[in-house]
Write a protein that holds these residues in place. Structure first.
Motif, PDB file in Angstrom:
ATOM      1  N   ARG A 106       0.820  -1.213   0.000  1.00 24.23           N
ATOM      2  CA  ARG A 106       0.000   0.000   0.000  1.00 24.23           C
ATOM      3  C   ARG A 106       0.855   1.263   0.000  1.00 24.23           C
ATOM      4  O   ARG A 106       0.349   2.344  -0.205  1.00 24.23           O
ATOM      5  N   SER A 107       2.161   1.121   0.199  1.00 20.90           N
ATOM      6  CA  SER A 107       3.030   2.285   0.268  1.00 20.90           C
ATOM      7  C   SER A 107       3.390   2.828  -1.114  1.00 20.90           C
ATOM      8  O   SER A 107       4.041   3.853  -1.217  1.00 20.90           O
ATOM      9  N   ASN A 108       2.976   2.127  -2.182  1.00 15.77           N
ATOM     10  CA  ASN A 108       3.284   2.594  -3.532  1.00 15.77           C
ATOM     11  C   ASN A 108       2.627   3.949  -3.793  1.00 15.77           C
ATOM     12  O   ASN A 108       1.504   4.202  -3.371  1.00 15.77           O
ATOM     13  N   VAL A 109       3.319   4.812  -4.493  1.00  9.24           N
ATOM     14  CA  VAL A 109       2.790   6.129  -4.815  1.00  9.24           C
ATOM     15  C   VAL A 109       1.715   6.007  -5.892  1.00  9.24           C
ATOM     16  O   VAL A 109       0.672   6.628  -5.822  1.00  9.24           O
ATOM     17  N   VAL A 110       1.945   5.155  -6.876  1.00  8.66           N
ATOM     18  CA  VAL A 110       0.977   4.948  -7.946  1.00  8.66           C
ATOM     19  C   VAL A 110       0.001   3.857  -7.508  1.00  8.66           C
ATOM     20  O   VAL A 110       0.403   2.771  -7.128  1.00  8.66           O
ATOM     21  N   VAL A 111      -1.294   4.175  -7.561  1.00 11.59           N
ATOM     22  CA  VAL A 111      -2.311   3.232  -7.132  1.00 11.59           C
ATOM     23  C   VAL A 111      -3.046   2.709  -8.358  1.00 11.59           C
ATOM     24  O   VAL A 111      -3.536   3.477  -9.178  1.00 11.59           O
ATOM     25  N   ASP A 112      -3.109   1.386  -8.478  1.00  9.68           N
ATOM     26  CA  ASP A 112      -3.822   0.748  -9.569  1.00  9.68           C
ATOM     27  C   ASP A 112      -5.265   0.511  -9.110  1.00  9.68           C
ATOM     28  O   ASP A 112      -5.499  -0.260  -8.189  1.00  9.68           O
ATOM     29  N   PRO A 113      -6.249   1.168  -9.749  1.00  8.39           N
ATOM     30  CA  PRO A 113      -7.634   1.011  -9.302  1.00  8.39           C
ATOM     31  C   PRO A 113      -8.143  -0.423  -9.423  1.00  8.39           C
ATOM     32  O   PRO A 113      -8.973  -0.867  -8.635  1.00  8.39           O
TER      33      PRO A 113
END
Length: 110
Positions: free
Chosen positions: A44-51
């Motif tokens: 969850r710490s990723n900057v880019v979030v895949d919907p």
């Protein structure tokens, strides 16, 4: 390869193709199903979030083990690295064929 295997499971559900990653996949005691447990999702710490992955996380939130019908499974691979879980529209031209049921005489009074 890591000491614990990772499996990529691709299956069709309600007209969409699901691609999920798990640590355990095996035949179920429930006839016609595959057991998939210990689902893996990205950090969850990723900057880019895949919907798409977020939708899968929400759908499988709190699920310890899921049972997928064998006829819905497209492919199961043992992979060396976890990828991104995703949902996409099913674009296959072939229709999923259901397994035939054993033919037997129906119990009808004559």
């Amino acid at each position: 390869m890591s000491s614990s295997p990772i499996y990529k499971v691709i299956f069709v559900n309600q007209g969409q193709t699901y691609e999920i990653y798990a640590k355990a996949v095996e035949s179920s005691l429930i006839y016609g199903f595959i057991e998939v447990e210990q689902l893996l999702f990205g950090e969850r710490s990723n900057v880019v979030v895949d919907p798409s992955e977020e939708k899968l996380k929400a759908e499988f939130d709190g699920v310890q083990k899921t049972f997928i019908p064998m006829h819905a499974v497209i492919r199961i691979d043992q992979v060396s690295q976890q990828g991104n879980a995703k949902i996409s529209d099913h674009k296959g031209s072939n229709v999923v064929t259901h397994l035939p049921f054993p033919a037997g005489k129906p119990n009808r009074p004559e």
